[in-house]
Write a protein that holds these residues in place. Structure first.
Motif, mmCIF file in Angstrom:
data_model
loop_
_atom_site.group_PDB
_atom_site.id
_atom_site.type_symbol
_atom_site.label_atom_id
_atom_site.label_comp_id
_atom_site.label_asym_id
_atom_site.label_seq_id
_atom_site.Cartn_x
_atom_site.Cartn_y
_atom_site.Cartn_z
ATOM 1 N N LEU A 27 -23.215 49.024 -4.980
ATOM 2 C CA LEU A 27 -24.196 49.258 -3.930
ATOM 3 C C LEU A 27 -25.031 50.428 -4.303
ATOM 4 C CD1 LEU A 27 -24.302 48.867 -0.987
ATOM 5 C CD2 LEU A 27 -22.608 50.578 -0.494
ATOM 6 N N ARG A 28 -24.781 51.309 -4.902
ATOM 7 C CA ARG A 28 -25.563 52.456 -4.970
ATOM 8 C C ARG A 28 -26.785 52.075 -6.011
ATOM 9 N NH1 ARG A 28 -26.502 54.964 -9.378
ATOM 10 N NH2 ARG A 28 -24.576 54.531 -10.411
ATOM 11 N N THR A 29 -26.652 51.100 -6.809
ATOM 12 C CA THR A 29 -27.643 50.655 -7.725
ATOM 13 C C THR A 29 -28.582 49.936 -6.768
ATOM 14 O OG1 THR A 29 -26.084 50.934 -9.702
ATOM 15 C CG2 THR A 29 -27.804 49.241 -9.827
ATOM 16 N N LEU A 80 -18.303 46.994 2.577
ATOM 17 C CA LEU A 80 -18.349 47.090 0.938
ATOM 18 C C LEU A 80 -17.761 46.139 0.192
ATOM 19 C CD1 LEU A 80 -19.261 49.212 -1.379
ATOM 20 C CD2 LEU A 80 -16.992 50.326 -1.145
ATOM 21 N N LEU A 81 -16.493 45.826 0.651
ATOM 22 C CA LEU A 81 -15.425 45.070 -0.380
ATOM 23 C C LEU A 81 -16.305 43.488 0.036
ATOM 24 C CD1 LEU A 81 -12.204 46.874 0.239
ATOM 25 C CD2 LEU A 81 -13.644 46.760 -1.704
ATOM 26 N N PHE A 82 -16.567 42.893 0.895
ATOM 27 C CA PHE A 82 -17.117 41.852 1.112
ATOM 28 C C PHE A 82 -18.389 41.904 0.569
ATOM 29 C CE2 PHE A 82 -13.803 41.174 4.752
ATOM 30 C CZ PHE A 82 -13.081 40.105 3.823
ATOM 31 N N GLU A 83 -19.057 42.802 0.051
ATOM 32 C CA GLU A 83 -20.482 42.819 -0.453
ATOM 33 C C GLU A 83 -21.449 42.303 0.567
ATOM 34 O OE1 GLU A 83 -20.838 41.369 -4.423
ATOM 35 O OE2 GLU A 83 -19.258 43.082 -4.937
ATOM 36 N N SER A 84 -21.204 42.520 1.741
ATOM 37 C CA SER A 84 -22.205 41.965 2.907
ATOM 38 C C SER A 84 -23.473 42.722 3.081
ATOM 39 C CB SER A 84 -21.533 41.747 4.241
ATOM 40 O OG SER A 84 -21.104 43.009 4.560
ATOM 41 N N ASP A 85 -23.628 43.889 2.441
ATOM 42 C CA ASP A 85 -25.007 44.600 2.542
ATOM 43 C C ASP A 85 -26.126 43.793 2.238
ATOM 44 O OD1 ASP A 85 -27.003 47.050 1.330
ATOM 45 O OD2 ASP A 85 -25.768 47.969 2.912
ATOM 46 N N PRO A 86 -27.247 44.041 2.743
ATOM 47 C CA PRO A 86 -28.394 43.158 2.476
ATOM 48 C C PRO A 86 -28.980 43.616 1.102
ATOM 49 C CG PRO A 86 -28.491 44.226 4.643
ATOM 50 C CD PRO A 86 -27.527 44.232 4.188
ATOM 51 N N ALA A 87 -28.791 44.728 0.580
ATOM 52 C CA ALA A 87 -29.273 45.152 -0.641
ATOM 53 C C ALA A 87 -28.301 44.597 -1.511
ATOM 54 C CB ALA A 87 -29.013 46.912 -0.686
#
Length: 113
Positions: A27-29, A80-87
């Motif tokens: 996520l940070r990357t 975070l765990l589902f990796e649903s962030d658009p980035a």
């Protein structure tokens, strides 16, 4: 007597801690935030940020939540765990569309049965 969490946790729980740490690092990357900047925003040391991203289970939950909020304000652990962030979605797409280099003559010969 000091007890290290890594010594008393089951392998499955250690794997979960490592998964959460790698999700934080991805996520940070994906957001383009440097580790040192995220640590500064979260009020933790860079060493603690490193330990978070490598899944050290001995860190406080508050540190994890502050680090997550420093990287992506308003993001929950579930997101975070589902990796649903658009980035993260954009990062996954960039990773999928990378070109594959051609094989060298030596590689082709090695594959020739």
């Amino acid at each position: 007597m000091k007890v290290t969490q890594a010594a008393v946790l089951s392998p499955a729980l250690l794997l979960q801690a490592q998964h959460m740490g790698s999700a934080l690092a991805r996520l940070r990357t994906a957001r383009g935030v440097r580790q040192v900047d995220a640590a500064l925003r979260a009020g933790i040391s860079r060493n603690t940020a490193y330990r978070l991203e490598h899944g050290d289970p001995g860190l406080a939950m508050g540190q994890v939540l502050r680090y997550l909020d420093a990287i992506a304000p308003g993001t929950t652990l579930l997101q975070l765990l589902f990796e649903s962030d658009p980035a993260l979605v954009a990062l996954a797409l960039r990773e999928q569309t990378q070109r594959v280099r051609g094989l060298s003559a030596a590689d082709v010969e090695a594959l020739n049965f």
